[in-house]
Design a protein around this motif. Structure first.
Motif, PDB file in Angstrom:
ATOM      1  N   LEU A   1      -7.288 -12.481  11.072  1.00 16.24           N
ATOM      2  CA  LEU A   1      -6.035 -13.223  10.933  1.00 16.24           C
ATOM      3  C   LEU A   1      -4.855 -12.280  10.721  1.00 16.24           C
ATOM      4  N   LEU A   2      -5.072 -11.202   9.970  1.00 16.73           N
ATOM      5  CA  LEU A   2      -3.982 -10.287   9.646  1.00 16.73           C
ATOM      6  C   LEU A   2      -3.659  -9.332  10.784  1.00 16.73           C
ATOM      7  N   CYS A   3      -4.684  -8.697  11.353  1.00 19.99           N
ATOM      8  CA  CYS A   3      -4.412  -7.629  12.323  1.00 19.99           C
ATOM      9  C   CYS A   3      -4.991  -7.896  13.700  1.00 19.99           C
ATOM     10  N   GLY A   4      -5.588  -9.068  13.920  1.00 23.90           N
ATOM     11  CA  GLY A   4      -6.133  -9.397  15.233  1.00 23.90           C
ATOM     12  C   GLY A   4      -7.589  -8.999  15.359  1.00 23.90           C
ATOM     13  N   MET A   5      -8.302  -9.686  16.263  1.00 22.44           N
ATOM     14  CA  MET A   5      -9.739  -9.473  16.401  1.00 22.44           C
ATOM     15  C   MET A   5     -10.080  -8.069  16.905  1.00 22.44           C
ATOM     16  N   ALA A   6      -9.292  -7.543  17.852  1.00 26.28           N
ATOM     17  CA  ALA A   6      -9.614  -6.227  18.410  1.00 26.28           C
ATOM     18  C   ALA A   6      -9.561  -5.138  17.340  1.00 26.28           C
ATOM     19  N   LYS A   7      -8.495  -5.130  16.545  1.00 30.32           N
ATOM     20  CA  LYS A   7      -8.379  -4.132  15.475  1.00 30.32           C
ATOM     21  C   LYS A   7      -9.426  -4.386  14.395  1.00 30.32           C
ATOM     22  N   ALA A   8      -9.667  -5.660  14.057  1.00 36.31           N
ATOM     23  CA  ALA A   8     -10.662  -5.978  13.027  1.00 36.31           C
ATOM     24  C   ALA A   8     -12.034  -5.451  13.427  1.00 36.31           C
ATOM     25  N   LYS A   9     -12.432  -5.688  14.663  1.00 36.23           N
ATOM     26  CA  LYS A   9     -13.747  -5.211  15.114  1.00 36.23           C
ATOM     27  C   LYS A   9     -13.807  -3.685  15.103  1.00 36.23           C
ATOM     28  N   TYR A  10     -12.742  -3.041  15.548  1.00 39.18           N
ATOM     29  CA  TYR A  10     -12.738  -1.575  15.581  1.00 39.18           C
ATOM     30  C   TYR A  10     -12.965  -1.001  14.186  1.00 39.18           C
ATOM     31  N   TYR A  11     -12.179  -1.457  13.226  1.00 37.19           N
ATOM     32  CA  TYR A  11     -12.259  -0.868  11.886  1.00 37.19           C
ATOM     33  C   TYR A  11     -13.499  -1.317  11.118  1.00 37.19           C
ATOM     34  N   LEU A  12     -13.948  -2.554  11.330  1.00 36.41           N
ATOM     35  CA  LEU A  12     -15.095  -3.057  10.575  1.00 36.41           C
ATOM     36  C   LEU A  12     -16.415  -2.551  11.149  1.00 36.41           C
ATOM     37  N   LEU A  13     -16.553  -2.535  12.482  1.00 37.26           N
ATOM     38  CA  LEU A  13     -17.804  -2.080  13.081  1.00 37.26           C
ATOM     39  C   LEU A  13     -18.001  -0.579  12.893  1.00 37.26           C
ATOM     40  N   LEU A  14     -16.918   0.190  13.018  1.00 34.28           N
ATOM     41  CA  LEU A  14     -17.013   1.650  12.912  1.00 34.28           C
ATOM     42  C   LEU A  14     -16.814   2.157  11.494  1.00 34.28           C
ATOM     43  N   CYS A  15     -16.459   1.266  10.565  1.00 33.42           N
ATOM     44  CA  CYS A  15     -16.205   1.661   9.185  1.00 33.42           C
ATOM     45  C   CYS A  15     -15.151   2.766   9.139  1.00 33.42           C
TER      46      CYS A  15
ATOM     47  N   ALA B   1       0.841  -1.201   0.000  1.00 31.94           N
ATOM     48  CA  ALA B   1       0.000   0.000   0.000  1.00 31.94           C
ATOM     49  C   ALA B   1       0.870   1.242   0.000  1.00 31.94           C
ATOM     50  N   ALA B   2       0.394   2.270  -0.678  1.00 34.51           N
ATOM     51  CA  ALA B   2       1.015   3.580  -0.514  1.00 34.51           C
ATOM     52  C   ALA B   2       0.779   4.035   0.921  1.00 34.51           C
ATOM     53  N   LYS B   3       1.735   4.736   1.499  1.00 31.23           N
ATOM     54  CA  LYS B   3       1.582   5.164   2.889  1.00 31.23           C
ATOM     55  C   LYS B   3       0.342   6.026   3.086  1.00 31.23           C
ATOM     56  N   ASN B   4      -0.037   6.776   2.033  1.00 28.03           N
ATOM     57  CA  ASN B   4      -1.204   7.651   2.157  1.00 28.03           C
ATOM     58  C   ASN B   4      -2.480   7.014   1.604  1.00 28.03           C
ATOM     59  N   ALA B   5      -2.446   5.720   1.320  1.00 26.25           N
ATOM     60  CA  ALA B   5      -3.657   5.022   0.879  1.00 26.25           C
ATOM     61  C   ALA B   5      -4.694   5.046   1.998  1.00 26.25           C
ATOM     62  N   ARG B   6      -5.984   4.909   1.618  1.00 23.27           N
ATOM     63  CA  ARG B   6      -7.067   4.873   2.605  1.00 23.27           C
ATOM     64  C   ARG B   6      -7.857   3.587   2.392  1.00 23.27           C
ATOM     65  N   ILE B   7      -7.611   2.623   3.263  1.00 21.96           N
ATOM     66  CA  ILE B   7      -8.278   1.327   3.193  1.00 21.96           C
ATOM     67  C   ILE B   7      -9.548   1.391   4.028  1.00 21.96           C
ATOM     68  N   ILE B   8     -10.680   1.106   3.398  1.00 20.00           N
ATOM     69  CA  ILE B   8     -11.974   1.238   4.076  1.00 20.00           C
ATOM     70  C   ILE B   8     -12.859   0.046   3.712  1.00 20.00           C
ATOM     71  N   ASP B   9     -13.337  -0.664   4.714  1.00 22.53           N
ATOM     72  CA  ASP B   9     -14.389  -1.639   4.474  1.00 22.53           C
ATOM     73  C   ASP B   9     -15.714  -0.918   4.690  1.00 22.53           C
ATOM     74  N   GLY B  10     -16.405  -0.620   3.627  1.00 20.56           N
ATOM     75  CA  GLY B  10     -17.543   0.298   3.697  1.00 20.56           C
ATOM     76  C   GLY B  10     -18.888  -0.333   3.987  1.00 20.56           C
ATOM     77  N   HIS B  11     -18.919  -1.595   4.416  1.00 22.34           N
ATOM     78  CA  HIS B  11     -20.197  -2.293   4.505  1.00 22.34           C
ATOM     79  C   HIS B  11     -21.149  -1.713   5.551  1.00 22.34           C
ATOM     80  N   THR B  12     -20.668  -1.524   6.782  1.00 27.04           N
ATOM     81  CA  THR B  12     -21.597  -1.059   7.817  1.00 27.04           C
ATOM     82  C   THR B  12     -22.077   0.362   7.536  1.00 27.04           C
ATOM     83  N   ARG B  13     -21.285   1.175   6.853  1.00 25.55           N
ATOM     84  CA  ARG B  13     -21.714   2.519   6.435  1.00 25.55           C
ATOM     85  C   ARG B  13     -22.875   2.426   5.447  1.00 25.55           C
TER      86      ARG B  13
END
Length: 275
Positions: free
Chosen positions: A164-178, A137-149
């Motif tokens: 698996l990649l970043c752990g359950m705590a980080k996965a939940k934070y980024y996926l639940l809050l989009c 990834a480019a350092k300034n890339a913006r990775i977003i899982d947009g589903h909950t939004r």
């Protein structure tokens, strides 16, 4: 370099063969002159699900690079496609099958895949971007899982690979809050393999691809196969998440999600829940 006839039917993806058996898969090349982001309309979504089986069978390809052209890697689903999914059962079931095939076809493609993500990375393109064997990834890339939004569960690739990649705590934070993840932060938490300056992104992807192409093909492909058993073990979790995502396309929240995106406003979802 020209590509073999097996790719002639691809219209939304641009495919280029390079030396050492490297195949470049480009999303949004036809839109780049207008500086637009690549959106997954009906055709691109279908092509992203099938390209990996063609790459797997292509004797001239040792490594695939997937990248975006223009302002970003991928902008997610075209709103017309999302609207059709919400309103038409036949479209919804077809796209569900494509979404399932996209994930499993990337996992089961015997050839290593390198992704090069810049700008926004969302939707079907992000599926291939994060499931790639080496994700850059480019350092300034913006990775977003947009589903909950949008008002649907985070299906696609999220449940199978983010924990698996970043752990359950980080996965939940980024996926639940989009929440958006920068490329630099994605590397820090282990969501991507590497983060580089945007100017170095494509050269780095080709450097990695060339090293993979010049290595022992049996050793590299069999190592990929063995490691991806971790993802295959998560298959039931992925299947459940995808089913729940597509059940959401038949509910009320997705219509508010679509309307809010069209109006460029914060969604106002109904706080009541039947669960």
């Amino acid at each position: 370099m020209t590509t073999s006839s097996r790719y002639d039917h691809y219209k939304s993806l641009t495919l280029k063969h390079h030396d050492h058996g490297i195949l470049e898969v480009i999303m949004g090349a036809s839109q780049s002159a207008n500086k637009k982001l690549s959106t997954a309309d009906h055709n691109l979504h279908r092509e992203l699900s099938t390209i990996w089986t063609d790459i797997d069978k292509d004797p001239d390809t040792r490594v695939a690079i997937i990248r975006g052209e223009g302002k970003g890697f991928s902008a997610g689903g075209d709103l017309s496609l999302v609207e059709d999914m919400a309103n038409d059962f036949n479209v919804r079931t077809r796209v569900w099958r494509e979404a399932r095939d996209l994930v499993y076809n990337v996992i089961n493609c015997s050839k290593p895949v390198v992704s090069a993500m810049h700008g926004p990375a969302v939707g079907a393109g992000l599926v291939a971007g994060l499931l790639a064997d080496v994700s850059i990834a480019a350092k300034n890339a913006r990775i977003i899982d947009g589903h909950t939004r949008l008002g649907v569960a985070a299906g696609d690739h999220a449940a199978i690979v983010w924990p698996l990649l970043c752990g359950m705590a980080k996965a939940k934070y980024y996926l639940l809050l989009c929440e958006a993840v920068s490329g630099e932060e994605a590397e820090r938490i282990g969501l991507v393999s590497l983060a580089v300056d945007e100017a170095d992104l494509v050269p780095k992807a080709f450097e990695v691809a060339q090293r993979l192409a010049q290595g022992s093909q049996t050793a590299i492909r069999w190592t990929k196969y063995a490691l991806n058993n971790w993802l295959r073990l998560a298959g039931p979790t992925f299947d459940a998440s995808l089913a729940l995502e597509f059940m959401g396309f038949s509910g009320p929240d997705v219509h508010e999600g679509i309307a809010s995106l069209r109006d460029r406003r914060t969604p106002n979802f109904d706080p009541s829940c039947p669960l």
